[in-house]
Design an enzyme around this catalytic site. Structure first.
Site, short mmCIF file in Angstrom:
data_model
loop_
_atom_site.label_atom_id
_atom_site.label_comp_id
_atom_site.label_asym_id
_atom_site.label_seq_id
_atom_site.Cartn_x
_atom_site.Cartn_y
_atom_site.Cartn_z
N GLU A 1 21.36 9.00 75.00
CA GLU A 1 22.31 7.88 74.97
C GLU A 1 22.94 7.63 76.33
O GLU A 1 23.12 6.48 76.76
CB GLU A 1 23.40 8.16 73.94
CG GLU A 1 24.39 7.03 73.75
CD GLU A 1 23.79 5.84 73.03
OE1 GLU A 1 23.55 4.82 73.71
OE2 GLU A 1 23.53 5.94 71.82
N ASP B 1 18.70 1.69 89.95
CA ASP B 1 19.40 2.32 88.83
C ASP B 1 19.26 1.47 87.57
O ASP B 1 18.94 1.98 86.49
CB ASP B 1 20.87 2.51 89.20
CG ASP B 1 21.71 3.06 88.06
OD1 ASP B 1 21.69 4.28 87.85
OD2 ASP B 1 22.37 2.26 87.37
N GLY C 1 26.58 4.56 79.94
CA GLY C 1 27.78 5.37 79.83
C GLY C 1 28.24 5.52 78.39
O GLY C 1 27.52 6.03 77.54
N GLY D 1 34.93 5.67 94.92
CA GLY D 1 34.00 6.58 94.27
C GLY D 1 33.03 5.92 93.32
O GLY D 1 32.32 6.59 92.58
N LYS E 1 17.15 2.17 83.80
CA LYS E 1 17.81 1.99 82.50
C LYS E 1 17.07 0.95 81.65
O LYS E 1 16.95 1.11 80.43
CB LYS E 1 19.27 1.57 82.71
CG LYS E 1 20.11 2.65 83.37
CD LYS E 1 21.49 2.15 83.76
CE LYS E 1 22.32 3.27 84.37
NZ LYS E 1 23.65 2.81 84.81
N ILE F 1 28.79 3.22 76.13
CA ILE F 1 28.37 2.21 75.16
C ILE F 1 27.21 2.77 74.32
O ILE F 1 26.18 3.15 74.87
CB ILE F 1 27.91 0.92 75.86
CG1 ILE F 1 29.05 0.35 76.72
CG2 ILE F 1 27.44 -0.11 74.85
CD1 ILE F 1 28.65 -0.85 77.55
N GLY G 1 31.67 7.11 84.58
CA GLY G 1 32.90 7.89 84.60
C GLY G 1 32.77 9.16 83.80
O GLY G 1 31.88 9.32 82.96
N THR H 1 30.66 15.32 87.93
CA THR H 1 31.52 14.48 87.09
C THR H 1 31.11 14.54 85.62
O THR H 1 31.93 14.75 84.73
CB THR H 1 31.48 13.03 87.58
OG1 THR H 1 31.95 12.99 88.93
CG2 THR H 1 32.35 12.14 86.72
N VAL H 2 29.80 14.37 85.35
CA VAL H 2 29.34 14.34 83.96
C VAL H 2 29.40 15.73 83.33
O VAL H 2 29.91 15.90 82.22
CB VAL H 2 27.91 13.78 83.88
CG1 VAL H 2 27.38 13.86 82.45
CG2 VAL H 2 27.88 12.34 84.37
#
Length: 411
Positions: A127, A199, A132, A185, A203, A134, A300, A12-13
């Site tokens: 970043e 997770d 994501g 998803g 962070k 932000i 996303g 995805t990324v």
């Protein structure tokens, strides 16, 4: 001149980064004065069809990628600590700037990568490891030029936030809300990293290093997931206008960094109250500007790609402050270490099991209460009763009313 980029991973990324470089080719060239081209993509399965231009090297062999005649930036879009860490070390040693969206790897190895990058005079962009789309890392970098950061709070895991939102809005059980998150998803088949707070923990460690130049001892950080939150608890909290949110927090008290990852209760006056679904938000308190809140999509394809592309611009430009590349110890706003009363929602005890040292503010059900006491007293009670669940109520003003009196609480 051309900036040559390699992308490690095309999930995805990785795909989002590739497509954004293609779609924003003119904007990037105008900004940098150079064309940006994807030179290579590292994949796992060569048999899978991908919409990648023919001139791009598509390979399963990292050595083939790292030995390209020209390579300027390596973007890590792989999951997990290894082999990403090894790949990025090799990229730095070759003289490439690196950008990563890999929060687990960077929480474990970020300090080492930044030190190595300093030795080789290249830059590190990270970043996308926190929230994501932000821009929290760039915001902190800017603030830290003048401000002293006192505290950071955040909703940084969209999966947990989605589950809590669904449970409240649709009166779903945890299991049903998790199943829906998996179907859409938002959650993996094994959701442990998200719902148990790993997770968010990774962070938080990245944020701590940027804001304070250091991190707390990992074993001292309270990490509590959302699996203990029931529909009944959510309904009870809703009676007083409270919402459950899974919040990370880091602040400096004296010489010690205090971090936590846990469910908390907030009311309408709190900036996180309306952060719903897969949205993320961060609230930063510093001595000059005061409190600022950033909110936006935390995951996303394109939100995360946006963070990576911002880093691509950042590492490509030569005029940013190299002193802020590495973690440096910053002076924090003075904070009191003394114990003080907080307000909590507790569950799992009968009224008779509450000690006199835990004043009752409101009884919500047979085993659910709002109380006013210190964290130390709550922890003592939790050791005594393993059935006890406890959730702090964050700042705001809330009126608790029972049959005897009306108490206005400033938290």
């Amino acid at each position: 001149m051309t900036v040559k980029v390699a992308i490690l991973g095309f999930g995805t990324v990785g795909e989002g980064v590739y497509r954004t470089i293609q779609s924003h080719e003119r904007e990037l060239e105008a900004l940098l004065g150079k064309k940006v081209e994807v030179a290579a993509v590292l994949i796992q399965n060569k048999q899978k069809e991908r919409n990648i231009a023919k001139e791009v090297l598509i390979t399963t062999d990292f050595n083939e990628l790292i030995n390209l005649s020209q390579l300027d930036i390596v973007v890590d879009a792989i999951v997990g600590k290894d082999p990403a860490f090894n790949y990025l070390k090799q990229a730095i040693e070759r003289g490439c700037h690196i950008i990563t969206a890999n929060k687990e790897m960077f929480a474990h190895h970020g300090k080492e990568l930044l030190a190595l990058a300093g030795e080789h005079q290249v830059s590190v962009g990270f970043e996308a490891t926190v929230a994501g789309g932000i821009p929290i890392i760039q915001t902190l970098r800017q603030l830290l030029k003048v401000n002293r950061v006192g505290q950071i709070q955040g909703i940084v895991n969209g999966t947990s936030n989605f589950i809590l939102t669904e449970m409240r809005e649709k009166k779903q059980s945890f299991a049903d809300a998790l199943k829906l998150a998996q179907e859409r998803g938002f959650a993996e088949a094994d959701p442990t990293n998200d719902v148990e707070g790993f997770d968010a923990f990774y962070k938080l460690m990245v944020l701590s290093r940027v804001a304070f130049g250091n991190e707390p001892d990992w074993k001292d950080v309270e990490r509590v997931g959302i699996t203990s939150i029931t529909s009944e608890l959510i309904e009870a909290a809703d009676q007083f206008g409270f919402r459950f949110k899974h919040v990370v927090s880091i602040q400096k008290e004296g010489d010690k960094l205090i971090g936590s990852v846990r469910p908390v209760l907030i009311r309408k006056s709190h900036p996180f109250y309306h952060v719903e679904g897969v949205e993320n938000a961060l609230n930063v308190y510093s001595d000059i500007v005061g409190r600022i809140t950033l909110q936006g999509p935390g995951a996303g394809m394109f939100p995360t790609a946006s963070a990576v592309i911002e880093d691509l611009v950042y590492v490509s430009q030569s005029n940013h402050d190299k002193k802020l590349e590495a973690y440096s110890v910053t002076e924090a706003i003075p904070s009191s270490n003394g114990s003080f009363n907080d307000f909590w929602l507790i569950s799992g005890l009968s009224k008779t099991e509450l000690s006199p040292s835990i004043p009752l503010v409101e009884q919500l059900s047979d085993q659910t209460f709002i109380v006013e006491t210190t964290k130390e007293e709550i922890l003592r009670k939790a050791k005594e009763y393993s059935s006890l669940s406890y959730y702090p109520i964050l700042d705001g003003t809330q009126t608790f009313q029972n049959k005897k009196e009306c108490i206005t609480v400033s938290i």
